[in-house]
Enzyme design. Structure first.
Site, short mmCIF file in Angstrom:
data_model
loop_
_atom_site.label_atom_id
_atom_site.label_comp_id
_atom_site.label_asym_id
_atom_site.label_seq_id
_atom_site.Cartn_x
_atom_site.Cartn_y
_atom_site.Cartn_z
N GLY A 53 0.79 5.46 1.15
CA GLY A 53 0.11 6.96 1.96
C GLY A 53 0.67 7.58 2.02
O GLY A 53 2.02 8.36 1.11
N ASP A 107 -4.79 9.89 14.54
CA ASP A 107 -4.91 8.97 12.63
C ASP A 107 -5.23 8.37 12.69
O ASP A 107 -4.80 6.75 11.78
CB ASP A 107 -3.59 9.72 12.00
CG ASP A 107 -4.05 9.88 10.39
OD1 ASP A 107 -4.65 9.64 9.74
OD2 ASP A 107 -2.73 9.38 9.08
N GLY A 126 0.62 -1.09 -0.21
CA GLY A 126 0.08 -0.79 -0.38
C GLY A 126 0.83 1.20 -0.11
O GLY A 126 1.98 1.25 0.34
#
Ligand SMILES: *[C@@H]1O[C@H](CO)[C@@H](O)[C@H](O)[C@H]1NC(C)=O
Ligand SMILES: *[C@@H]1O[C@H](CO)[C@@H](O)[C@H](O)[C@H]1NC(C)=O
Ligand SMILES: *[C@@H]1O[C@H](CO)[C@@H](O)[C@H](O)[C@H]1NC(C)=O
Ligand SMILES: *[C@@H]1O[C@H](CO)[C@@H](O)[C@H](O)[C@H]1NC(C)=O
Ligand SMILES: *[C@@H]1O[C@H](CO)[C@@H](O)[C@H](O)[C@H]1NC(C)=O
Ligand SMILES: *[C@@H]1O[C@H](CO)[C@@H](O)[C@H](O)[C@H]1NC(C)=O
Ligand SMILES: *[C@@H]1O[C@H](CO)[C@@H](O)[C@H](O)[C@H]1NC(C)=O
Ligand SMILES: *[C@@H]1O[C@H](CO)[C@@H](O)[C@H](O)[C@H]1NC(C)=O
Ligand SMILES: *[C@@H]1O[C@H](CO)[C@@H](O)[C@H](O)[C@H]1NC(C)=O
Ligand SMILES: *[C@@H]1O[C@H](CO)[C@@H](O)[C@H](O)[C@H]1NC(C)=O
Ligand SMILES: *[C@@H]1O[C@H](CO)[C@@H](O)[C@H](O)[C@H]1NC(C)=O
Length: 776
Positions: A501, A615, A499
């Site tokens: 970010g 977050d 992934g």
């Protein structure tokens, strides 16, 4: 009706009767004129019999737990002047018959649960002075009839969230107004340019966080009594009117987060009473007018994230009352004046990061003895970081990073200053150079020397910083080289990408010994990625919990930074929620929520310094092979100092999940995580993102959930959860969880629950659920 029959019929108030507290009678005819039940912990509804106290002038029920609606019988109280129902749990609409109380002067309905619209009939009460309806759930327009209230002094609709439409121009004709507070609503349209034509005694104009647009009215300078102007969080455009300089009493001017696009007028320098000037994130251009230096009462100057250029006028550094200077994220250039710290005895924060400032950091900064937050990163500063005395002993590397020409203490992760460096080099030379003495030219010898020195220094620095971490870390962090990581990920091959970010990418990797890992590689091209790495290392080195992603190692040099983390074979909650191939059932989702809450409880309470994750969202909740959830990504986590309950920051979290006080003021506290956790719970059980298209223009995930509770849960819950089996148990479970979620995400941080409580409630919900499901 006599008093004694009143007490007998209502029963409720008998204890008061005994003491005589809270009530005053007219001495002539012994009729009750004041009923004051402030802060008496009373519950239930208002007894309709109070409507029989026809001589009543004041009815004060502030700060109890009264519920229900206001009984219509009160319409008979035609002598009533004060009706104070604030801080209760009243519900229903504001009754329109209030408009026929002919003598009412004060109507306080704030901090209740009133819904519906503001009745236009209130415009009939021409005696009304204070109309305060803040913190309810009112919606719709402001009735123009309110403009008839020509004795009105305070009109407060703060925090109803759903009051919309334009502000009727008639309101600005009420020349008696002292306070207008419509903040935190959905008002739109322009303010009339001549709005101050009649508002001659207005002291507070508070309109922040609406959707107002157009220019800031040029007549503002005519509201000469103004003390506070809050227009932040709107869509105002154009310049700040020059005649604002006429507001000689103004103490607070807030214009943050607008779309001004103009320059700051030099007339701001005439606001001699001004204490707080905030106009960050407003697309302001040009330079800072030197006249700002005339603001001798200024305590806070905040102009961050604009497009300000050229020098910071040195006059600013002579405002002795200044406590906070926030000019970060601009294009300010030039050196700081050498006397900077001498004129600022009260300075606590100096935030200048991300500009183009150059020259040395003046040693006189140490004279600002109150300074505790100093951010000079990402500039062009050079020379030694002052060590001497004073505050510099406390600042860390992050305050100075991204200034390639600085030198100083190794603790600050900058090269040592020249004289020291040379000595070091001489000492090392003999031993290090031995294997490579055959190099041909002196020039290349120097090159190699420099390179070797560099290597040594960075290795030395690394062990040094490890020494500073706790011993546990040193013992358990595995040492891993750049090359090992490169091999483990097949050279960061696309197929290993897990992934990406904000700050970089995460790859899957496998060491030679078979261990599978996740490698988070920070993209140092991104602003502040390197700070994020440092933050994450700092936090991760201190924590250990079964529901947190474990760190295995880190790898860091000048242009490569990576964290090696425990690999989570089941990916993130995000993937599971939005995949079409698999689905989590109610109990699994509940278990994941309990895991996350356990981790938060640990972060908030179990460590001497509370840690705020900042977050929390589904993509940061990772699932191991047994579907146990682990919180990951501590890239913007914050450590609160001992005794601190909050901290201010400028790092942005993710829109939709972050608490309002974090978004607007940058306030970080454990309650902000609780807010995000509430949103996370809503998302987990509704399968709707807070940023979903359906939540544009008015509605939000939070409101949508809140409105559906408790009766319409099936309309909002993720349909995948609502199979026929055990339906009612599931609905109960989801309903309780969502109610808990709503109370976690309260707008006001002080109303939010502590995570320990939340965890307890979740465990109780799970117990109930497990009891009531029929096992197959
Ligand atoms: C009402 O009662 C409260 C609490 O006893 C007291 O503080 C307050 O002064 C009273 N107000 C009036 C107007 O009597
Ligand atoms: C509200 O009432 C309670 C007692 O019922 C009291 O402890 C508390 O201090 C009051 N709060 C305010 C703001 O008056
Ligand atoms: C007092 O009020 C109640 C309810 O409003 C009403 O039913 C009752 O007749 C009234 N009694 C007197 C004596 O006015
Ligand atoms: C408002 O109403 C909701 C449910 O209707 C309730 O949960 C909440 O506690 C109420 N808030 C206040 C301040 O009374
Ligand atoms: C009160 O206000 C309403 C709505 O504005 C109006 O229709 C009504 O005639 C007014 N009543 C009186 C007594 O003024
Ligand atoms: C405001 O008052 C002035 C003078 O009394 C009047 O001319 C004007 O029409 C009023 N404006 C509104 C919007 O009511
Ligand atoms: C108000 O400001 C304007 C523009 O700056 C100026 O011309 C005018 O003289 C000021 N009026 C007073 C009363 O200070
Ligand atoms: C800075 O301001 C711009 C435009 O006003 C905005 O788009 C951006 O998100 C802001 N950045 C931060 C970090 O606040
Ligand atoms: C600050 O004030 C002192 C004393 O009033 C003065 O000597 C100095 O020049 C001023 N510095 C700046 C930069 O204005
Ligand atoms: C500034 O700090 C230095 C070093 O601590 C000290 O010698 C000097 O007297 C201070 N100057 C003022 C004006 O406080
Ligand atoms: C440095 O930090 C310590 C502990 O956090 C604090 O007590 C001290 O006041 C700080 N010193 C300065 C000059 O800020």
């Amino acid at each position: 009706m006599t008093l004694s029959t009143f007490w007998q019929t209502t029963g409720l108030l008998l204890p008061l009767f005994a003491t005589g507290l809270g009530l005053h009678c007219d001495s002539q005819n012994n009729r009750v004129i004041v009923l004051n039940l402030t802060s008496m912990s009373l519950t239930g509804t208002i007894p309709p019999h109070i409507g029989n106290l026809s001589f009543l002038v004041q009815l004060r029920l502030r700060n109890n737990s009264f519920q229900g609606s206001i009984p219509v019988d009160l319409v008979h109280l035609h002598r009533l002047e004060i009706l104070h129902l604030g801080y209760n749990s009243f519900q229903g609409e504001i009754p329109s018959w209030l408009g026929s109380l002919p003598k009412l002067q004060i109507l306080y309905l704030f901090r209740n649960n009133f819904t519906g619209t503001i009745p236009p009939s209130l415009g009939n009460i021409t005696t009304l002075k204070n109309l305060e309806l803040w913190n309810n759930n009112l919606q719709g327009n402001i009735p123009e009839e309110i403009g008839n209230l020509n004795n009105l002094e305070t009109f407060n609709l703060y925090g109803n969230q759903q009051i919309s439409g334009t502000i009727p121009p008639t309101i600005f004709n009420i020349s008696s107004l002292d306070t207008i507070d419509f903040a935190l609503n959905r008002l739109s349209g322009n303010l009339p340019d001549d709005m101050c034509q009649y508002l001659r005694v207005l002291k507070r104009l508070i309109l922040h966080h609406n959707q107002l647009e157009g220019s800031i009215p040029s007549s503002l300078g005519q509201c000469k009594e103004l003390l506070r102007i809050s227009l932040d969080g709107n869509k105002f455009t154009g310049i700040i009117p020059r005649n604002i300089g006429n507001l000689s009493l103004l103490q607070e001017l807030y214009l943050d987060t607008n779309d001004l696009k103009g320059e700051l007028p030099e007339e701001l320098g005439s606001l001699h009473a001004l204490e707080r000037l905030r106009a960050g994130k407003s697309r302001i251009t040009g330079s800072i007018p030197p006249e700002i230096g005339n603001l001798h009462n200024l305590k806070v100057l905040s102009l961050h994230n604009n497009s300000l250029t050229s020098l910071i006028p040195s006059t600013i550094f002579n405002i002795s009352k200044l406590e906070s200077i926030g000019l970060y994220m601009n294009r300010l250039s030039g050196p700081l004046p050498s006397t900077i710290g001498l004129g600022l005895p009260n300075l606590k924060e100096l935030l200048l990061w991300d500009n183009e400032l150059n020259g040395i950091i003046p040693g006189s900064i140490s004279n600002a003895s109150e300074l505790t937050i100093l951010e000079l990163a990402l500039n062009l500063f050079s020379g030694p970081i002052p060590t001497a005395l004073g505050p510099f002993t406390n600042f860390s590397a992050e305050s100075f990073m991204g200034n390639s020409e600085l030198c100083g203490a190794s603790r600050l992760q900058v090269p040592q200053c020249k004289t020291h460096a040379l000595q070091e080099l001489k000492k090392k030379k003999a031993s290090v150079m031995k294997p490579i003495y055959i190099l041909p030219t002196i020039a290349s010898m120097i090159l190699v020397l420099a390179f070797t020195y560099f290597l040594l220094r960075s290795r030395k620095r690394k062990s040094k910083s490890l020494e500073e971490e706790d011993v546990l870390t040193l013992a358990t962090w595995r040492r891993i080289s750049y090359q090992e990581l490169q091999n483990a990920t097949n050279g960061y091959e696309e197929s290993n990408l897990l992934g990406t970010g904000g700050f970089g990418s995460v790859y899957r990797g496998k060491f030679l010994d078979g261990m599978i890992i996740a490698v988070k590689v920070f993209n140092l091209q991104v602003d502040r990625a390197s700070k994020s790495f440092d933050d994450e290392c700092e936090v991760m080195s201190k924590i250990r919990h079964r529901n947190l992603v474990k760190i295995i190692s880190s790898c860091s040099n000048i242009d490569f930074k990576a964290l090696v983390l425990e690999y989570m074979p089941n990916g993130s909650l995000e993937t599971w929620l939005y995949s079409h191939n698999y689905c989590l059932d109610t109990l699994q989702r509940l278990n994941i929520m309990i895991d996350v809450a356990s981790a938060l409880e640990y972060l908030h309470h179990d460590y001497a310094t509370p840690i705020v994750h900042c977050d929390l969202k589904p993509s940061n909740v990772l699932l191991d092979k047994d579907m146990v959830a682990h919180i990951g990504d501590f890239g913007i986590a914050k450590l609160l100092g001992e005794g601190d309950s909050m901290r201010q920051t400028n790092t942005l979290a993710t829109i939709g999940y972050m608490a309002p006080e974090y978004g607007s003021e940058g306030i970080v506290s454990v309650t902000g995580d609780v807010y995000s956790f509430g949103i996370l719970m809503m998302e987990t059980f509704t399968r709707k993102k807070p940023t979903d298209n359906m939540f544009e223009g008015g509605m939000s995930l939070k409101w949508w959930v809140k409105e559906a509770l408790p009766d319409s849960v099936t309309e909002i819950a993720d349909a995948n959860l609502l199979g026929e089996e055990n339906l009612s148990a599931k609905v109960d479970c989801i309903s309780s969880t969502l109610q808990l979620a709503v109370s976690c995400s309260e707008e006001l941080s002080e109303r939010r629950m502590d995570i320990t409580n939340v965890l307890g409630k979740l465990q109780k919900i799970r117990k109930e659920f497990e009891k009531s499901v029929v096992l197959p």
